[in-house]
Motif scaffolding. Structure first.
Motif, PDB file in Angstrom:
ATOM      1  N   UNK A   1       0.694  -1.854  -0.229  1.00  0.00           N
ATOM      2  CA  UNK A   1      -0.057  -0.137   0.101  1.00  0.00           C
ATOM      3  C   UNK A   1       0.786   0.922   0.333  1.00  0.00           C
ATOM      4  N   UNK A   2       0.758   2.258  -1.316  1.00  0.00           N
ATOM      5  CA  UNK A   2       1.655   3.362  -0.398  1.00  0.00           C
ATOM      6  C   UNK A   2       0.427   4.713  -0.666  1.00  0.00           C
ATOM      7  N   UNK A   3       0.741   5.416   0.229  1.00  0.00           N
ATOM      8  CA  UNK A   3       0.054   6.889   0.746  1.00  0.00           C
ATOM      9  C   UNK A   3       1.049   7.976   0.407  1.00  0.00           C
ATOM     10  N   UNK A   4       0.428   8.633  -0.168  1.00  0.00           N
ATOM     11  CA  UNK A   4       1.078  10.268  -0.165  1.00  0.00           C
ATOM     12  C   UNK A   4       1.006  10.638   1.040  1.00  0.00           C
ATOM     13  N   UNK A   5       2.462  11.266   1.198  1.00  0.00           N
ATOM     14  CA  UNK A   5       2.831  12.070   2.532  1.00  0.00           C
ATOM     15  C   UNK A   5       2.071  13.351   2.484  1.00  0.00           C
ATOM     16  N   UNK A   6       1.621  13.675   3.780  1.00  0.00           N
ATOM     17  CA  UNK A   6       0.323  15.410   3.338  1.00  0.00           C
ATOM     18  C   UNK A   6       0.432  16.201   2.769  1.00  0.00           C
ATOM     19  N   UNK A   7       1.405  16.479   2.762  1.00  0.00           N
ATOM     20  CA  UNK A   7       1.798  17.803   2.456  1.00  0.00           C
ATOM     21  C   UNK A   7       1.999  17.469   0.074  1.00  0.00           C
ATOM     22  N   UNK A   8       1.662  16.230  -0.129  1.00  0.00           N
ATOM     23  CA  UNK A   8       2.037  15.740  -1.428  1.00  0.00           C
ATOM     24  C   UNK A   8       0.221  15.239  -1.862  1.00  0.00           C
ATOM     25  N   UNK A   9      -0.241  14.996  -1.243  1.00  0.00           N
ATOM     26  CA  UNK A   9      -1.738  13.865  -1.095  1.00  0.00           C
ATOM     27  C   UNK A   9      -2.649  15.554  -2.001  1.00  0.00           C
ATOM     28  N   UNK A  10      -2.392  15.528  -3.406  1.00  0.00           N
ATOM     29  CA  UNK A  10      -3.156  16.445  -4.057  1.00  0.00           C
ATOM     30  C   UNK A  10      -4.566  15.284  -4.740  1.00  0.00           C
ATOM     31  N   UNK A  11      -4.776  14.220  -4.635  1.00  0.00           N
ATOM     32  CA  UNK A  11      -5.978  13.662  -4.908  1.00  0.00           C
ATOM     33  C   UNK A  11      -6.672  13.078  -3.616  1.00  0.00           C
ATOM     34  N   UNK A  12      -6.221  13.099  -2.346  1.00  0.00           N
ATOM     35  CA  UNK A  12      -7.030  13.467  -0.944  1.00  0.00           C
ATOM     36  C   UNK A  12      -7.906  14.396  -1.179  1.00  0.00           C
TER      37      UNK A  12
ATOM     38  N   UNK B   1       6.991   3.194  -4.896  1.00  0.00           N
ATOM     39  CA  UNK B   1       6.636   4.228  -4.350  1.00  0.00           C
ATOM     40  C   UNK B   1       8.193   5.256  -4.491  1.00  0.00           C
ATOM     41  N   UNK B   2       7.880   6.370  -4.829  1.00  0.00           N
ATOM     42  CA  UNK B   2       8.578   7.752  -4.749  1.00  0.00           C
ATOM     43  C   UNK B   2       8.970   8.226  -2.490  1.00  0.00           C
ATOM     44  N   UNK B   3      10.330   7.644  -2.546  1.00  0.00           N
ATOM     45  CA  UNK B   3      10.750   7.737  -0.712  1.00  0.00           C
ATOM     46  C   UNK B   3      10.564   9.545  -0.712  1.00  0.00           C
ATOM     47  N   UNK B   4      10.460  10.586  -1.592  1.00  0.00           N
ATOM     48  CA  UNK B   4      10.573  11.956  -1.191  1.00  0.00           C
ATOM     49  C   UNK B   4       9.185  12.243  -0.703  1.00  0.00           C
ATOM     50  N   UNK B   5       8.369  11.982  -2.025  1.00  0.00           N
ATOM     51  CA  UNK B   5       6.631  11.703  -1.667  1.00  0.00           C
ATOM     52  C   UNK B   5       5.547  10.876  -1.373  1.00  0.00           C
ATOM     53  N   UNK B   6       6.064  10.048  -0.831  1.00  0.00           N
ATOM     54  CA  UNK B   6       5.294   8.427  -0.640  1.00  0.00           C
ATOM     55  C   UNK B   6       5.491   8.621   0.738  1.00  0.00           C
TER      56      UNK B   6
END
Length: 68
Positions: free
Chosen positions: A8-19, A63-68
């Motif tokens: 499971x992959x989730x964007x970090x809060x600053x990058x969670x545009x879709x959410x 995943x992309x570690x800087x943003x996920x």
């Protein structure tokens, strides 16, 4: 029998545009004003990979570690 793993992959809060967009739509289009937070998770099912390959893939393919 295959060796299936789930990631499971989730964007970090600053990058969670879709959410953030989904939360806005729920509040404004559906009128559900009590929504406090929305999370968007991406699920990957992976099978037949060695432990070593899976570990590498988890941090650079799924995943992309800087943003996920």
């Amino acid at each position: 029998m295959s060796n299936v793993r789930r990631v499971y992959v989730e964007k970090k809060p600053d990058f969670a545009v879709k959410a953030k967009e989904l939360k806005h739509e729920i509040k404004h289009y559906l009128g559900i004003t009590t929504v406090e937070a929305v999370r968007v998770l991406i699920r990957y099912d992976v099978e037949n990979l060695s432990d070593e390959t899976f570990e590498k893939a988890a941090t650079c393919v799924f995943s992309e570690p800087p943003v996920d």
